[in-house]
Design an enzyme around this catalytic site. Structure first.
Site, PDB file in Angstrom:
ATOM      1  N   VAL A  11      16.670 -12.170 -43.528  1.00  9.64           N
ATOM      2  CA  VAL A  11      15.575 -11.704 -44.393  1.00  9.64           C
ATOM      3  C   VAL A  11      14.383 -11.234 -43.553  1.00  9.64           C
ATOM      4  O   VAL A  11      13.810 -10.161 -43.795  1.00  9.64           O
ATOM      5  CB  VAL A  11      15.151 -12.813 -45.385  1.00  9.64           C
ATOM      6  CG1 VAL A  11      13.984 -12.332 -46.254  1.00  9.64           C
ATOM      7  CG2 VAL A  11      16.332 -13.218 -46.263  1.00  9.64           C
ATOM      8  N   GLU A 124       8.179 -14.353 -54.890  1.00  8.75           N
ATOM      9  CA  GLU A 124       9.091 -13.590 -55.751  1.00  8.75           C
ATOM     10  C   GLU A 124      10.537 -13.595 -55.239  1.00  8.75           C
ATOM     11  O   GLU A 124      11.499 -13.648 -56.010  1.00  8.75           O
ATOM     12  CB  GLU A 124       8.584 -12.144 -55.860  1.00  8.75           C
ATOM     13  CG  GLU A 124       9.393 -11.244 -56.758  1.00  8.75           C
ATOM     14  CD  GLU A 124       9.406 -11.686 -58.218  1.00  8.75           C
ATOM     15  OE1 GLU A 124       8.337 -11.841 -58.816  1.00  8.75           O
ATOM     16  OE2 GLU A 124      10.512 -11.905 -58.750  1.00  8.75           O
ATOM     17  N   VAL A 127      13.791 -16.500 -55.945  1.00 13.04           N
ATOM     18  CA  VAL A 127      14.775 -16.523 -57.037  1.00 13.04           C
ATOM     19  C   VAL A 127      15.233 -15.093 -57.295  1.00 13.04           C
ATOM     20  O   VAL A 127      14.416 -14.189 -57.473  1.00 13.04           O
ATOM     21  CB  VAL A 127      14.163 -17.090 -58.342  1.00 13.04           C
ATOM     22  CG1 VAL A 127      15.182 -17.052 -59.480  1.00 13.04           C
ATOM     23  CG2 VAL A 127      13.665 -18.505 -58.122  1.00 13.04           C
ATOM     24  N   ILE A 131      15.589  -8.993 -57.264  1.00 16.74           N
ATOM     25  CA  ILE A 131      15.324  -8.744 -58.694  1.00 16.74           C
ATOM     26  C   ILE A 131      13.890  -9.158 -59.022  1.00 16.74           C
ATOM     27  O   ILE A 131      13.514 -10.302 -58.760  1.00 16.74           O
ATOM     28  CB  ILE A 131      16.273  -9.579 -59.597  1.00 16.74           C
ATOM     29  CG1 ILE A 131      17.729  -9.403 -59.190  1.00 16.74           C
ATOM     30  CG2 ILE A 131      16.064  -9.228 -61.056  1.00 16.74           C
ATOM     31  CD1 ILE A 131      18.672 -10.380 -59.898  1.00 16.74           C
ATOM     32  N   GLU A 185      28.480 -19.327 -46.282  1.00 18.31           N
ATOM     33  CA  GLU A 185      28.341 -19.940 -44.956  1.00 18.31           C
ATOM     34  C   GLU A 185      29.650 -20.634 -44.597  1.00 18.31           C
ATOM     35  O   GLU A 185      30.477 -20.903 -45.466  1.00 18.31           O
ATOM     36  CB  GLU A 185      27.246 -21.016 -45.001  1.00 18.31           C
ATOM     37  CG  GLU A 185      25.920 -20.567 -45.542  1.00 18.31           C
ATOM     38  CD  GLU A 185      25.131 -19.762 -44.530  1.00 18.31           C
ATOM     39  OE1 GLU A 185      25.340 -19.973 -43.319  1.00 18.31           O
ATOM     40  OE2 GLU A 185      24.331 -18.921 -44.947  1.00 18.31           O
ATOM     41  N   ASP A 196      21.920 -24.608 -54.299  1.00 16.67           N
ATOM     42  CA  ASP A 196      21.063 -23.418 -54.208  1.00 16.67           C
ATOM     43  C   ASP A 196      20.609 -22.986 -55.612  1.00 16.67           C
ATOM     44  O   ASP A 196      19.422 -22.721 -55.840  1.00 16.67           O
ATOM     45  CB  ASP A 196      21.855 -22.300 -53.504  1.00 16.67           C
ATOM     46  CG  ASP A 196      21.112 -20.993 -53.461  1.00 16.67           C
ATOM     47  OD1 ASP A 196      20.179 -20.868 -52.663  1.00 16.67           O
ATOM     48  OD2 ASP A 196      21.465 -20.081 -54.251  1.00 16.67           O
ATOM     49  N   LYS A 200      16.744 -22.866 -57.616  1.00 17.23           N
ATOM     50  CA  LYS A 200      16.221 -21.673 -58.295  1.00 17.23           C
ATOM     51  C   LYS A 200      15.902 -21.952 -59.765  1.00 17.23           C
ATOM     52  O   LYS A 200      14.882 -21.493 -60.275  1.00 17.23           O
ATOM     53  CB  LYS A 200      17.217 -20.527 -58.149  1.00 17.23           C
ATOM     54  CG  LYS A 200      17.347 -20.048 -56.697  1.00 17.23           C
ATOM     55  CD  LYS A 200      18.526 -19.118 -56.520  1.00 17.23           C
ATOM     56  CE  LYS A 200      18.686 -18.650 -55.080  1.00 17.23           C
ATOM     57  NZ  LYS A 200      19.963 -17.970 -54.836  1.00 17.23           N
TER      58      LYS A 200
HETATM   59  N1  HSE Z   1      23.403 -18.134 -50.630  1.00 16.53           N
HETATM   60  C1  HSE Z   1      22.601 -17.504 -51.637  1.00 16.53           C
HETATM   61  C2  HSE Z   1      23.520 -16.770 -52.620  1.00 16.53           C
HETATM   62  C3  HSE Z   1      21.639 -16.541 -50.967  1.00 16.53           C
HETATM   63  O1  HSE Z   1      24.728 -16.668 -52.376  1.00 16.53           O
HETATM   64  O2  HSE Z   1      23.043 -16.332 -53.669  1.00 16.53           O
HETATM   65  C4  HSE Z   1      20.482 -16.133 -51.809  1.00 16.53           C
HETATM   66  O3  HSE Z   1      19.678 -17.194 -52.194  1.00 16.53           O
END
Ligand code: HSE
Length: 406
Positions: A11, A124, A127, A131, A185, A196, A200
């Site tokens: 990123v 922003e 999440v 988008i 990963e 994850d 979010k």
């Molecule tokens: N590992 C996350 C996904 C990356 O696959 O959406 C973005 O947060």
């Protein structure tokens, strides 16, 4: 206006590239000062890289540089990201981040620090990647009483489920493909176990309902035990299985929060959100239902959101643009075994014993369903009741999939 980026990974390098390529266009179009990248923080060396000259491994070069007014944190993880961000805000710099763990766990505290110091903390990109979804929720939908937010919040698991649904791939084969393509990963736990997506949905819940939703107060169940038989059962019911994060306001003022595999009826926007795309649906009492979809991850889409937050900070330096939410504890959250829904169940056991526990239940018959497993939909009840009834029936549980109305 000078800025810095902390973390030169996927990123962070995307942010540097977007600022270099679109920096002037951003400032002329958005009407903010020209944004110039002065420093990049990373402990690694990048010989020959186009930004090599401005890469440093010393955080103090950013913290103590009075010219640097805005910093993008793209390192990920809680520490040292939290410590660095707090120090920067206390030093009067605005900070933007793509780090969902940081925002989900420490967001409220960092927003308070930003407010106290007259700067901004924007996130922003945390999440939905590229988008636009958080700013639309806290700005464009602020005239609504919001009742529910739900979505496909993880690209990796959505890719795996799409391969299972459209190609008949097993979970293991689809996961290997996701790893080969660089989506998952080597240790895919945070994605496939729903961690994850949980971070979010907690951020979305914070913003939609104005109360802190600590991630450790809610339960995520991922997609590891979803089989092709579950996919077939969902098809027989007229839909698909997606990993859905959901936060819903309950009549007693509490919030029901969950991340779980869920049945989505065919034809809904979530049912056709495939591969690594994400989609978030929000329900409000004035707007009705709106959805935001697009690339939920990836270098440039995520950088697009980070760079736009930097531009917002540049245009409104000294003016608070950040959202806020109240303190809240786990007591306000309904999740896990207490979560109430109808459920699609896969189990092994005796039909008669299952009927005794779930009176009136009908078993799903469809081609492609294995003969040694039973599939049925329960009435509305807490997830914990489904588990205890299956236990009382002496049945072996395969999967318990939430039925949604999205
Ligand atoms: N590992 C996350 C996904 C990356 O696959 O959406 C973005 O947060």
């Amino acid at each position: 206006m000078f800025v810095a980026v902390m973390g030169y990974g996927t990123v962070g390098s995307g942010v540097a590239a977007v600022l270099k390529q679109n920096g002037e266009a951003i400032s002329s179009k958005f009407g903010c000062e020209n944004i110039q990248l002065k420093k990049i923080l990373d402990i690694r060396k990048f010989p020959g890289d186009e930004f090599e000259d401005i890469i440093t491994d010393d955080f103090n070069e950013i913290l103590n540089d009075p010219d640097i007014k805005i910093v993008a944190e793209t390192m990920g993880g809680l520490h040292p990201a939290y410590d660095f961000v707090l120090a920067l805000l206390n030093a009067g710099k605005s900070v933007v981040t793509s780090n969902k763990e940081l925002v989900a766990v420490k967001g409220r505290e960092l927003l308070e620090a930003a407010k106290k110091n007259g700067v901004n903390f924007l996130f922003e990109a945390s999440v939905g990647g590229g988008i636009p979804v958080l700013r639309p929720i806290y700005q464009c939908l602020c005239a609504n009483e919001l009742s529910e937010v739900a979505g496909i919040l993880n690209g990796t698991t959505n890719y795996i489920l799409t391969q299972m649904i459209t190609q008949g791939a097993s979970f293991e084969a689809a996961l290997s493909q996701a790893q080969e393509l660089g989506y998952a990963e080597r240790d895919p736990s945070a994605d496939v176990d729903g961690i994850d997506a949980l971070r979010k949905i907690c951020i979305l819940s914070d913003l939609c309902f104005g109360k802190n939703t600590p991630p450790d107060s809610a339960v995520a169940s991922g997609i590891r035990n979803i089989t092709l038989a579950d996919v077939e059962a969902a098809k027989a019911l007229g839909g698909v299985i997606k990993l859905i994060g959901s936060a819903k306001r309950l009549p007693d003022g509490k919030t029901a929060v969950t991340v779980s595999p869920a049945f989505i009826r065919s034809g809904s926007i979530l049912s056709v959100t495939d591969d690594v795309q994400n989609c978030v649906t929000v329900r409000g009492n004035a707007v009705g239902e709106v959805s935001f979809s697009g690339p939920g991850a990836g270098k440039l889409p995520t950088a697009s959101a980070v760079a736009a937050d930097m531009a917002d900070c540049a245009k409104h330096f000294g003016i608070n643009r950040s959202p806020s939410w109240d303190e809240g504890s786990g007591d306000n959250i309904v999740s896990g075994d207490d979560y109430v829904s109808c459920w699609l169940v896969r189990a092994k056991g005796s039909k008669d014993e299952i009927r005794k526990q779930f009176p009136g239940v009908g078993f799903i018959n469809a081609p492609g369903l294995p003969s040694n497993e039973l599939f049925f939909v329960t009435e509305e009840m807490p997830c914990g009741s489904v588990k205890s009834k299956l236990e009382s029936a002496g049945a072996q549980t395969g999967s318990i999939i939430r039925i949604t109305d999205y």
